[in-house]
Write a protein that holds these residues in place. Structure first.
Motif, PDB file in Angstrom:
ATOM      1  N   GLY A  88      -7.212  -9.324   0.600  1.00 23.82           N
ATOM      2  CA  GLY A  88      -6.239  -8.241   0.513  1.00 23.82           C
ATOM      3  C   GLY A  88      -6.951  -6.906   0.635  1.00 23.82           C
ATOM      4  O   GLY A  88      -7.844  -6.594  -0.158  1.00 23.82           O
ATOM      5  N   VAL A  90      -6.901  -2.950   0.434  1.00 19.77           N
ATOM      6  CA  VAL A  90      -6.190  -1.773  -0.049  1.00 19.77           C
ATOM      7  C   VAL A  90      -6.356  -0.678   0.993  1.00 19.77           C
ATOM      8  O   VAL A  90      -7.475  -0.332   1.381  1.00 19.77           O
ATOM      9  CB  VAL A  90      -6.741  -1.310  -1.404  1.00 19.77           C
ATOM     10  CG1 VAL A  90      -5.980  -0.079  -1.899  1.00 19.77           C
ATOM     11  CG2 VAL A  90      -6.631  -2.435  -2.435  1.00 19.77           C
ATOM     12  N   GLU A 156       0.802   0.034   1.054  1.00 20.88           N
ATOM     13  CA  GLU A 156      -0.273   0.109   0.060  1.00 20.88           C
ATOM     14  C   GLU A 156      -1.448  -0.800   0.401  1.00 20.88           C
ATOM     15  O   GLU A 156      -2.588  -0.519   0.063  1.00 20.88           O
ATOM     16  CB  GLU A 156       0.254  -0.265  -1.328  1.00 20.88           C
ATOM     17  CG  GLU A 156       1.240   0.714  -1.922  1.00 20.88           C
ATOM     18  CD  GLU A 156       2.679   0.381  -1.561  1.00 20.88           C
ATOM     19  OE1 GLU A 156       3.590   1.037  -2.094  1.00 20.88           O
ATOM     20  OE2 GLU A 156       2.908  -0.551  -0.743  1.00 20.88           O
ATOM     21  N   PHE A 157      -1.171  -1.941   1.063  1.00 15.53           N
ATOM     22  CA  PHE A 157      -2.250  -2.875   1.370  1.00 15.53           C
ATOM     23  C   PHE A 157      -1.853  -3.750   2.546  1.00 15.53           C
ATOM     24  O   PHE A 157      -0.684  -3.830   2.954  1.00 15.53           O
ATOM     25  CB  PHE A 157      -2.555  -3.773   0.164  1.00 15.53           C
ATOM     26  CG  PHE A 157      -1.443  -4.700  -0.138  1.00 15.53           C
ATOM     27  CD1 PHE A 157      -1.420  -5.961   0.391  1.00 15.53           C
ATOM     28  CD2 PHE A 157      -0.376  -4.280  -0.907  1.00 15.53           C
ATOM     29  CE1 PHE A 157      -0.348  -6.799   0.171  1.00 15.53           C
ATOM     30  CE2 PHE A 157       0.687  -5.106  -1.132  1.00 15.53           C
ATOM     31  CZ  PHE A 157       0.710  -6.379  -0.593  1.00 15.53           C
ATOM     32  N   LYS A 159      -2.767  -7.782   4.048  1.00 21.40           N
ATOM     33  CA  LYS A 159      -3.408  -9.072   3.824  1.00 21.40           C
ATOM     34  C   LYS A 159      -3.788  -9.695   5.160  1.00 21.40           C
ATOM     35  O   LYS A 159      -3.041  -9.576   6.142  1.00 21.40           O
ATOM     36  CB  LYS A 159      -2.470 -10.012   3.064  1.00 21.40           C
ATOM     37  CG  LYS A 159      -2.251  -9.624   1.610  1.00 21.40           C
ATOM     38  CD  LYS A 159      -1.062 -10.348   1.008  1.00 21.40           C
ATOM     39  CE  LYS A 159      -1.279 -11.832   0.984  1.00 21.40           C
ATOM     40  NZ  LYS A 159      -0.145 -12.524   0.290  1.00 21.40           N
ATOM     41  N   ALA A 403     -10.134  -2.454  -6.398  1.00 16.37           N
ATOM     42  CA  ALA A 403      -8.911  -2.760  -5.668  1.00 16.37           C
ATOM     43  C   ALA A 403      -7.699  -2.676  -6.589  1.00 16.37           C
ATOM     44  O   ALA A 403      -6.679  -2.067  -6.254  1.00 16.37           O
ATOM     45  CB  ALA A 403      -9.013  -4.145  -5.038  1.00 16.37           C
ATOM     46  N   VAL A 407      -4.617   0.240  -6.271  1.00 14.11           N
ATOM     47  CA  VAL A 407      -3.201  -0.052  -6.071  1.00 14.11           C
ATOM     48  C   VAL A 407      -2.368   0.522  -7.213  1.00 14.11           C
ATOM     49  O   VAL A 407      -1.310   1.132  -6.999  1.00 14.11           O
ATOM     50  CB  VAL A 407      -2.970  -1.568  -5.939  1.00 14.11           C
ATOM     51  CG1 VAL A 407      -1.472  -1.886  -5.918  1.00 14.11           C
ATOM     52  CG2 VAL A 407      -3.625  -2.100  -4.672  1.00 14.11           C
TER      53      VAL A 407
END
Length: 650
Positions: A88, A90, A156-157, A159, A403, A407
């Motif tokens: 993941g 960020v 926000e992120f 994957k 991380a 977030v």
């Protein structure tokens, strides 16, 4: 309670990256078995056991090895190169610092922008986070063998999935399988790594790469032992009066009203009650905690609290199932301690306010991943945000990965920009934080580490999320339950011993952040380079609550936090009724009005050098005149606090 480590969840493969409010992170169940407390009562945080997690340094093999070893993880072997692993990422938000500056300006009582909060659409337009996320997704997707599996709704992120061999080549690292005696499955981690140069403008931090956790050792089953009579009560006492007979003095709604000038509940049908119904407060709960409607009714009947209002679980404004369970609370009090405490006392202070019980519904409840999932999906990604969120859970800051922190900070800034106040407990283990907890020390002893080993290695640690700049941290005191001046709550307190007062079951958390720099609104209050914790404090000693139809005393800053949050809900009701903006990010204003006579009562007795019951004394700080890293600005006088806040700004 400390949060679980991030564990990447399998996502969709191939094609265009899906977006929207789907599961963001997945995490393991980190609920420990409950602990034992003595006659001082149960700590709501201690009652469920203790955990500390650690985060391996991203660029240091030695640091990573040290943290993982302290956590009890060991290398089981190299990973197969063909195994698929999800990371993941960020997203680095180019305009996030600008939004922070906007929030600080709008929270500054001397600014012409004071309390001119944004809407969700305005925050979204300001940040342009989706653009930054799509740019990162394009960079990742361009790498051979990498598949982008998900982009969060507001960017926000991102994957992405790839074979281990692909990640190793891209990140200049080696993945190993790590095992832990308390974990059924191995995790894949790389002790150190290096991001490709062209990723740096897009990536803030990475989940599932170098983050380790500190699983908690098993703790004994809970029981209440009255040291005066020698009687054991696995479920407490049958009446409030019988509880008082044993403990002499406990905290109740009436004690809070008298000690902090909190008004009695407004009369049913009154304009005041109607105004308060427009205020929206949320209490966060995890670990599959249940709250009991029957227990709430018993509690409210005892203290003449209106029973008209109802607790609802919401996702944004959509009502869902309530996490309530009378049978669960009768069978096992540790399944209901935090939830009943928060619900009963938030409603005792602000009974007419809309109250939502935000719980983690998945079986891995309490994990960091679920917490971040829900924070984003329920509130950040909703057009309507609550006015106050109370969080009674904590993890030592040194164990929070970059991380996770990134977030949460982005989410907290977005909510602050929209006029939401986030309140969090400062912790129950003194200045050393969770690292000084009894269960952690037990685990360290089993691994042949000396007392306070974590503190000696990494220094004193504040608790997170209380250490965030955009969170109002609430510490703990004692004395109010006896009608005496507040002193810092601590396990080794003898100040009121001659009056028959038992020492604290916990010690107020506090200190200085190693990650968050001192904010401007703390200039002049201390000279440390880090953000000071807590901001305010009030009693955290022996709260009388009902669990399973019986009365139990519980101590913890997890009690003082929702009480202060409910105070802000009452003030929000006044602001809303007058057509004014909500309190919102209140920290700069609290420090500004602290010089006004009587708004805060300075606490000058006590320290936070020792952890909670059974914990070690690993160092800490003294209370003193003015702000201190034990009790903050001191204990609030509600009437004066309300008057000062209402007098400020638009």
């Amino acid at each position: 309670h400390a949060w679980a480590a991030f564990a990447a969840a399998a996502g969709a493969a191939g094609g265009e990256a899906p977006t929207g409010a789907t599961e963001i992170f997945a995490a393991e169940d980190e609920c420990a078995t409950p602990g034992v407390e003595g006659a001082c009562g149960l700590s709501a945080l201690q009652m469920r056991g203790h955990q500390v997690r650690g985060a391996a340094a991203e660029v240091s093999q030695a640091a990573a090895s040290s943290v993982s070893r302290l956590a009890g993880w060991s290398v089981a072997g190299r990973c197969g190169g063909s195994e698929v692993h999800e990371l993941g990422f960020v997203v680095r938000q180019p305009r996030l610092d600008a939004l922070r500056a906007e929030v600080r300006a709008r929270a500054d009582p001397d600014s012409p922008l004071f309390r001119k909060w944004f809407s969700r659409a305005e925050v979204r337009d300001f940040l342009q986070g989706e653009v930054a996320a799509k740019n990162l997704a394009a960079v990742l997707q361009a790498e051979p063998g990498v598949t982008v599996s998900h982009i969060s709704e507001e960017g926000e992120f991102v994957k992405a999935r790839a074979a281990v061999a692909t990640w190793e080549a891209l990140l200049a690292t080696e993945f190993h399988a790590y095992t832990h005696p308390d974990r059924p499955a191995a995790i894949l981690r790389a002790a150190d790594h290096s991001l490709p140069e062209h990723w740096h403008p897009h990536v803030e931090a990475v989940f599932g790469l170098s983050d380790f956790e500190f699983p908690s050792p098993k703790a004994p089953k809970p029981s209440l032992i009255d040291s005066r009579s020698g009687a054991a009560h696995s479920m407490g006492w049958p009446t409030f009066e019988s509880l008082e007979e044993v403990f002499g003095s406990v905290t109740s709604p009436k004690v809070l009203q008298k000690a902090y000038n909190i008004p009695k509940p407004a009369n049913r049908g009154s304009k005041e009650a109607q105004d308060q119904s427009k205020s929206w407060q949320v209490v966060f709960a995890a670990l599959d905690q249940f709250w009991s409607p029957t227990d709430r009714t018993i509690f409210e009947h005892e203290f003449d609290i209106p029973q008209d209002n109802y607790v609802v679980q919401t996702a944004g404004l959509e009502t869902g199932k309530q996490k309530s369970g009378d049978a669960e609370c009768r069978a096992n009090p540790s399944m209901c301690d935090e939830a009943n405490l928060d619900v009963q006392y938030m409603m005792a202070v602000a009974p007419w306010a809309k109250i939502n019980y935000w719980y983690e519904s998945r079986t891995d409840a309490g994990a960091t991943g679920n917490f971040l999932n829900d924070l984003l999906e329920r509130y950040v990604h909703s057009d309507e945000a609550p006015h106050v969120i109370s969080i009674s859970y904590a993890s030592t800051e040194l164990a929070v990965t970059k991380a996770t922190r990134s977030v949460f900070e982005a989410a907290a800034v977005k909510l602050a920009a929209r006029g939401t106040t986030i309140v969090a407990a400062s912790g129950d283990w003194g200045a050393a934080g969770t690292a000084a907890a009894a269960a952690i020390q037990e685990g360290l002893n089993e691994m042949n580490f000396e007392a306070c080993a974590i503190t000696k290695t990494y220094g004193l640690s504040t608790e997170w999320p209380a250490s965030s700049e955009f969170v109002t941290a609430v510490g703990g005191t004692m004395g109010a339950e006896m009608g005496h001046p507040d002193i810092a709550i601590q396990v080794n307190s003898t100040h009121y011993e001659t009056l028959g007062e038992l020492p604290g079951a916990i010690t107020s958390g506090g200190g200085f952040s190693q990650e968050v720099p001192r904010p401007a609104w703390q200039n002049g209050f201390h000279t440390n380079s880090g953000r000071g914790v807590p901001d305010v404090a009030l009693t955290a000693h022996q709260y009388a609550i009902v669990i399973g139809g019986r009365w139990i005393p519980i101590s913890g800053t997890s009690a003082s936090a929702p009480v202060f949050a409910a105070m802000l809900s009452l003030i929000n009701a006044d602001l809303i009724a007058a057509g004014r903006p909500t309190v919102g990010f209140v920290n700069p204003l609290l420090y500004k009005i602290s010089s006004e006579e009587g708004v805060f009562t300075d606490v000058t007795v006590g320290d936070n050098r020792c952890g909670g019951q059974g914990g070690e004394c690993c160092g800490g700080y003294d209370t003193g005149e003015g702000w201190d890293p034990v009790t903050g600005l001191g204990a609030p006088d509600f009437k004066r606090l309300r008057r000062a806040i209402l007098a400020a700004g638009p």
